[in-house]
Design an enzyme around this catalytic site. Sequence first.
Site, PDB file in Angstrom:
ATOM      1  N   GLY A   1       0.820  -1.216   0.000  1.00 22.31           N
ATOM      2  CA  GLY A   1       0.000   0.000   0.000  1.00 22.31           C
ATOM      3  C   GLY A   1       0.849   1.260   0.000  1.00 22.31           C
ATOM      4  CD  GLN A   2      -1.535   5.757  -2.581  1.00 28.19           C
ATOM      5  OE1 GLN A   2      -1.054   6.807  -2.992  1.00 28.19           O
ATOM      6  NE2 GLN A   2      -2.833   5.614  -2.392  1.00 28.19           N
TER       7      GLN A   2
ATOM      8  CE1 TYR B   1     -11.847   2.921   3.085  1.00 29.75           C
ATOM      9  CE2 TYR B   1     -12.565   5.203   2.921  1.00 29.75           C
ATOM     10  CZ  TYR B   1     -11.575   4.276   3.177  1.00 29.75           C
ATOM     11  OH  TYR B   1     -10.319   4.706   3.523  1.00 29.75           O
TER      12      TYR B   1
ATOM     13  CE  LYS C   1      -9.934   3.154   7.399  1.00 23.33           C
ATOM     14  NZ  LYS C   1      -8.683   2.353   7.560  1.00 23.33           N
TER      15      LYS C   1
ATOM     16  CD1 TRP D   1      -9.741  13.560  -0.182  1.00 21.99           C
ATOM     17  CD2 TRP D   1      -9.156  15.236  -1.527  1.00 21.99           C
ATOM     18  NE1 TRP D   1     -10.879  14.282  -0.448  1.00 21.99           N
ATOM     19  CE2 TRP D   1     -10.549  15.332  -1.281  1.00 21.99           C
ATOM     20  CE3 TRP D   1      -8.569  16.206  -2.339  1.00 21.99           C
ATOM     21  CZ2 TRP D   1     -11.362  16.333  -1.826  1.00 21.99           C
ATOM     22  CZ3 TRP D   1      -9.372  17.201  -2.867  1.00 21.99           C
ATOM     23  CH2 TRP D   1     -10.747  17.263  -2.634  1.00 21.99           C
TER      24      TRP D   1
ATOM     25  CB  THR E   1     -10.878   7.544   5.877  1.00 21.25           C
ATOM     26  OG1 THR E   1     -11.385   8.284   4.760  1.00 21.25           O
ATOM     27  CG2 THR E   1     -12.048   6.744   6.457  1.00 21.25           C
TER      28      THR E   1
ATOM     29  CG  ASP F   1      -6.996 -13.399   4.628  1.00 21.94           C
ATOM     30  OD1 ASP F   1      -7.416 -12.235   4.521  1.00 21.94           O
ATOM     31  OD2 ASP F   1      -7.690 -14.407   4.399  1.00 21.94           O
ATOM     32  CG  LEU F   2      -5.049  -7.440   7.606  1.00 27.01           C
ATOM     33  CD1 LEU F   2      -5.018  -5.995   7.190  1.00 27.01           C
ATOM     34  CD2 LEU F   2      -4.692  -7.570   9.081  1.00 27.01           C
TER      35      LEU F   2
END
Length: 289
Positions: A10-11, A124, A128, A149, A100, A35-36
């Site tokens: 991931g970023q 989503y 979260k 973002w 987020t 595997d989460l």
Amino acid sequence: MKILITGQHGQVSQALQQRLPDLGALIVLGRDQLDLANPDQIREHIRSHRPNLIINAAAHTAVDQAESEPDAAFAINAIAPGILAEEAKALGIPLIHYSTDYVFDGSKPAPYTETDAPNPLGVYGQSKLAGEQAIAAVGGEYLILRTSWVYSDHGKNFLLTMQRLLQEKPHLRIVADQIGAPTWAGTIALSTRALIERWQAGQAGDWGIYHLTAQGHTSWFGFAQVIGEHLRAQGKACAELEAIPSNAYPTPAKRPLNSRLDCSRLQQQWHVSQPQWQDALRKCLAGQH
């Protein structure tokens, strides 16, 4: 010190891997190893590695896809963070977890603070928020860092998509009524590093939820304009941009119109501040770490 990081590719995880190696031994787990969606596997890994710090940089981030696969989104974004928090508390170690702007509905006219009531618009954001609540219910030492973002120079994100489309197409229509702070994954990683260093030095602020985005704000249209300016400065072809409202670009998941987050509490409590979003973008485009 052993630091266990999830979400290998991931970023944010990639940015952490570039910026944390000298703080300790990094145990980086990707989907192939962990595997989460499998609670037993999460417990096994943490109990076998016995880290001194857990950083959960993994998430189900496909916002529109989450609408059609809520079980997968909740398994990774809600249940897994709660299990990570339980294992961290059992070891007596901190958990750092990223959340987020999508926990809010975007109807507030001003930037959101940590005390504002969440009201997610889609699966989503709901998943979260449930993850935040699961961590808080366990207690222990945790930092939930809400960001917005997120982009970087790899993976799937608005920056890379725009760089490609601006050069491929003569004309692009971009949403202009959603506002927020484009936040470089590098900024998130550097801030996370600063938080870890303060904790190690015995200078930790209060544990809990904090907002962590770049300073300033723009629209998706404004973000695209700046990306286009950079391309033009390099002598590259660039599409004409047209500003449109959200309702002209319908998506399965509704987005908050206001994604601005007030990050002053992180500065006050932990003395960690963020750069202006344009400055961070310049660093990212220049290939800086």
